[in-house]
Design a protein around this motif. Sequence first.
Motif, PDB file in Angstrom:
ATOM      1  N   LEU A 173       0.796  -0.741   8.057  1.00  0.00           N
ATOM      2  CA  LEU A 173       1.507  -1.099   6.946  1.00  0.00           C
ATOM      3  C   LEU A 173       2.156  -2.479   6.740  1.00  0.00           C
ATOM      4  O   LEU A 173       1.723  -3.164   5.666  1.00  0.00           O
ATOM      5  N   ALA A 174       2.831  -2.988   7.739  1.00  0.00           N
ATOM      6  CA  ALA A 174       3.174  -4.284   7.592  1.00  0.00           C
ATOM      7  C   ALA A 174       1.963  -5.230   7.822  1.00  0.00           C
ATOM      8  O   ALA A 174       1.958  -6.352   7.256  1.00  0.00           O
ATOM      9  N   THR A 175       0.677  -4.959   8.462  1.00  0.00           N
ATOM     10  CA  THR A 175      -0.424  -5.848   8.706  1.00  0.00           C
ATOM     11  C   THR A 175      -0.888  -6.054   7.240  1.00  0.00           C
ATOM     12  O   THR A 175      -1.072  -7.112   6.786  1.00  0.00           O
ATOM     13  N   LEU A 176      -1.187  -4.792   6.527  1.00  0.00           N
ATOM     14  CA  LEU A 176      -1.693  -4.787   5.243  1.00  0.00           C
ATOM     15  C   LEU A 176      -0.812  -5.477   4.330  1.00  0.00           C
ATOM     16  O   LEU A 176      -1.111  -6.569   3.391  1.00  0.00           O
ATOM     17  N   THR A 177       0.385  -5.386   4.430  1.00  0.00           N
ATOM     18  CA  THR A 177       1.635  -6.144   3.487  1.00  0.00           C
ATOM     19  C   THR A 177       1.084  -7.757   3.746  1.00  0.00           C
ATOM     20  O   THR A 177       1.291  -8.343   2.811  1.00  0.00           O
ATOM     21  N   GLY A 178       1.167  -8.140   5.028  1.00  0.00           N
ATOM     22  CA  GLY A 178       0.995  -9.579   5.158  1.00  0.00           C
ATOM     23  C   GLY A 178      -0.336 -10.043   4.816  1.00  0.00           C
ATOM     24  O   GLY A 178      -0.486 -10.932   4.415  1.00  0.00           O
ATOM     25  N   LEU A 179      -1.317  -9.173   4.826  1.00  0.00           N
ATOM     26  CA  LEU A 179      -2.608  -9.703   4.103  1.00  0.00           C
ATOM     27  C   LEU A 179      -2.665  -9.924   2.654  1.00  0.00           C
ATOM     28  O   LEU A 179      -3.056 -10.911   2.267  1.00  0.00           O
ATOM     29  N   ARG A 180      -1.887  -8.879   2.050  1.00  0.00           N
ATOM     30  CA  ARG A 180      -1.437  -9.086   0.774  1.00  0.00           C
ATOM     31  C   ARG A 180      -0.783 -10.245   0.303  1.00  0.00           C
ATOM     32  O   ARG A 180      -1.216 -10.948  -0.749  1.00  0.00           O
ATOM     33  N   ARG A 181       0.201 -10.591   0.935  1.00  0.00           N
ATOM     34  CA  ARG A 181       1.087 -12.072   0.855  1.00  0.00           C
ATOM     35  C   ARG A 181       0.117 -13.068   0.827  1.00  0.00           C
ATOM     36  O   ARG A 181       0.282 -13.966   0.181  1.00  0.00           O
TER      37      ARG A 181
ATOM     38  N   GLY B 174      14.830  -9.175  -6.224  1.00  0.00           N
ATOM     39  CA  GLY B 174      14.349  -9.473  -5.010  1.00  0.00           C
ATOM     40  C   GLY B 174      12.685  -9.143  -5.027  1.00  0.00           C
ATOM     41  O   GLY B 174      11.639  -9.029  -4.024  1.00  0.00           O
ATOM     42  N   ALA B 175      12.266  -8.685  -6.121  1.00  0.00           N
ATOM     43  CA  ALA B 175      10.714  -8.427  -6.313  1.00  0.00           C
ATOM     44  C   ALA B 175       9.954  -9.576  -6.138  1.00  0.00           C
ATOM     45  O   ALA B 175      10.097 -10.763  -6.413  1.00  0.00           O
ATOM     46  N   GLU B 176       8.874  -9.530  -5.403  1.00  0.00           N
ATOM     47  CA  GLU B 176       7.878 -10.509  -5.228  1.00  0.00           C
ATOM     48  C   GLU B 176       7.174 -11.181  -6.596  1.00  0.00           C
ATOM     49  O   GLU B 176       6.537 -10.384  -7.056  1.00  0.00           O
ATOM     50  N   VAL B 177       7.431 -12.280  -6.670  1.00  0.00           N
ATOM     51  CA  VAL B 177       6.835 -12.785  -7.910  1.00  0.00           C
ATOM     52  C   VAL B 177       5.386 -13.446  -7.948  1.00  0.00           C
ATOM     53  O   VAL B 177       5.110 -14.047  -6.825  1.00  0.00           O
TER      54      VAL B 177
ATOM     55  N   CYS C 206       4.372 -12.510 -17.478  1.00  0.00           N
ATOM     56  CA  CYS C 206       4.649 -12.931 -15.960  1.00  0.00           C
ATOM     57  C   CYS C 206       4.231 -11.694 -15.254  1.00  0.00           C
ATOM     58  O   CYS C 206       3.786 -10.807 -15.736  1.00  0.00           O
ATOM     59  N   ALA C 207       4.171 -11.892 -13.868  1.00  0.00           N
ATOM     60  CA  ALA C 207       3.602 -10.748 -13.047  1.00  0.00           C
ATOM     61  C   ALA C 207       4.339 -10.712 -11.575  1.00  0.00           C
ATOM     62  O   ALA C 207       4.839 -11.726 -11.253  1.00  0.00           O
ATOM     63  N   PHE C 208       4.441  -9.254 -11.116  1.00  0.00           N
ATOM     64  CA  PHE C 208       5.144  -9.250 -10.043  1.00  0.00           C
ATOM     65  C   PHE C 208       4.422  -8.152  -9.257  1.00  0.00           C
ATOM     66  O   PHE C 208       3.359  -7.586  -9.666  1.00  0.00           O
ATOM     67  N   ARG C 209       4.643  -8.126  -7.742  1.00  0.00           N
ATOM     68  CA  ARG C 209       4.469  -6.832  -7.000  1.00  0.00           C
ATOM     69  C   ARG C 209       5.613  -5.821  -7.099  1.00  0.00           C
ATOM     70  O   ARG C 209       6.662  -6.199  -7.045  1.00  0.00           O
ATOM     71  N   ASP C 210       5.184  -4.576  -7.190  1.00  0.00           N
ATOM     72  CA  ASP C 210       6.393  -3.485  -6.946  1.00  0.00           C
ATOM     73  C   ASP C 210       6.207  -3.584  -5.568  1.00  0.00           C
ATOM     74  O   ASP C 210       5.525  -4.154  -4.573  1.00  0.00           O
ATOM     75  N   PRO C 211       7.525  -2.895  -5.011  1.00  0.00           N
ATOM     76  CA  PRO C 211       7.728  -2.946  -3.599  1.00  0.00           C
ATOM     77  C   PRO C 211       6.707  -2.295  -2.567  1.00  0.00           C
ATOM     78  O   PRO C 211       6.386  -2.624  -1.421  1.00  0.00           O
ATOM     79  N   SER C 212       5.748  -1.411  -3.430  1.00  0.00           N
ATOM     80  CA  SER C 212       4.428  -0.944  -2.522  1.00  0.00           C
ATOM     81  C   SER C 212       3.445  -1.883  -2.442  1.00  0.00           C
ATOM     82  O   SER C 212       2.342  -1.576  -1.499  1.00  0.00           O
TER      83      SER C 212
END
Lengths: 136, 132
Positions: free
Chosen positions: A6-14, B100-103, B117-123
């Motif tokens: 999950l951390a890997t996929l989150t990193g790719l997304r970021r 703290g949401a990702e912008v 505007c747009a965010f990612r939810d925590p998932s």
Amino acid sequence: MTPEELATLTGLRRARDLMDREYAQPLDVPAMARAALMSPAHFSRRFRAAYGETPCTYLMTRRIERAKALLRQGWSVTDTCMAVGCTSLGSFSSRFSEVVGQTPSQYRAGDHRPLQAVPSCVAQVATRPRRTRTPA
Amino acid sequence: MPVTLASTFVPVADPEAALGFYRDALGLEVRLDVASDGFRWVTVGAPGQDVGIVLFQPHGGRSPGEGDALLTLVTQGSLQAAVFRADDLDATFERVRASGAEVLQEPASQPWGARDCAFRDPSGNLVRIAQA
């Protein structure tokens, strides 16, 4: 699924979100891999597996999609090239032509009226260049 | 009588983290919180609007492979959850950012006239908020 996966996929997304946001900056693979908290080689491999193209082609696709939007608004090819983060006009034009099938000037001179009827978020998806290559 | 929207479904990795975003940051109310077999289905909605958003866990009621596939798409940012409307977009943006949401995008005017505007939810779901 493991927390590591999950951390890997989150990193790719970021890292991909960073490219979508900061496409005009001089991003390279080590900088993107840092955003994903991975080594460059691991990052490139996992990115391609997840999104079907390499980080470099993804970034260039994003830049070309943005360039198409600026050209449709009548920007000059040179200004467009610089605005989307490409530093060489020659390589910008050849990559654009290769992906879009028209040179930037030809694209700029085309008829874009049908796209004015849809919201820009729809136009963005509709004009995103397609790459049909599948991940290895 | 045309059909109207009653409920829609958004996959989330962690219901508590999702509530931190949808309830605490966006200000939606919790209408239902159902637990079964170790998974939760939490229905949230905007006060005064009769539309429920069911926050569900991908593995609830699905095979491990199917749950993993869905969770993968959510986490790698391939899905979008919803477009919300706000009377005061700037204040809403600041509140959500402060949580703290990702912008993904600061409030900006789009060429076709809307401001959003747009965010990612925590998932990892994409969430847009537009000026009403």
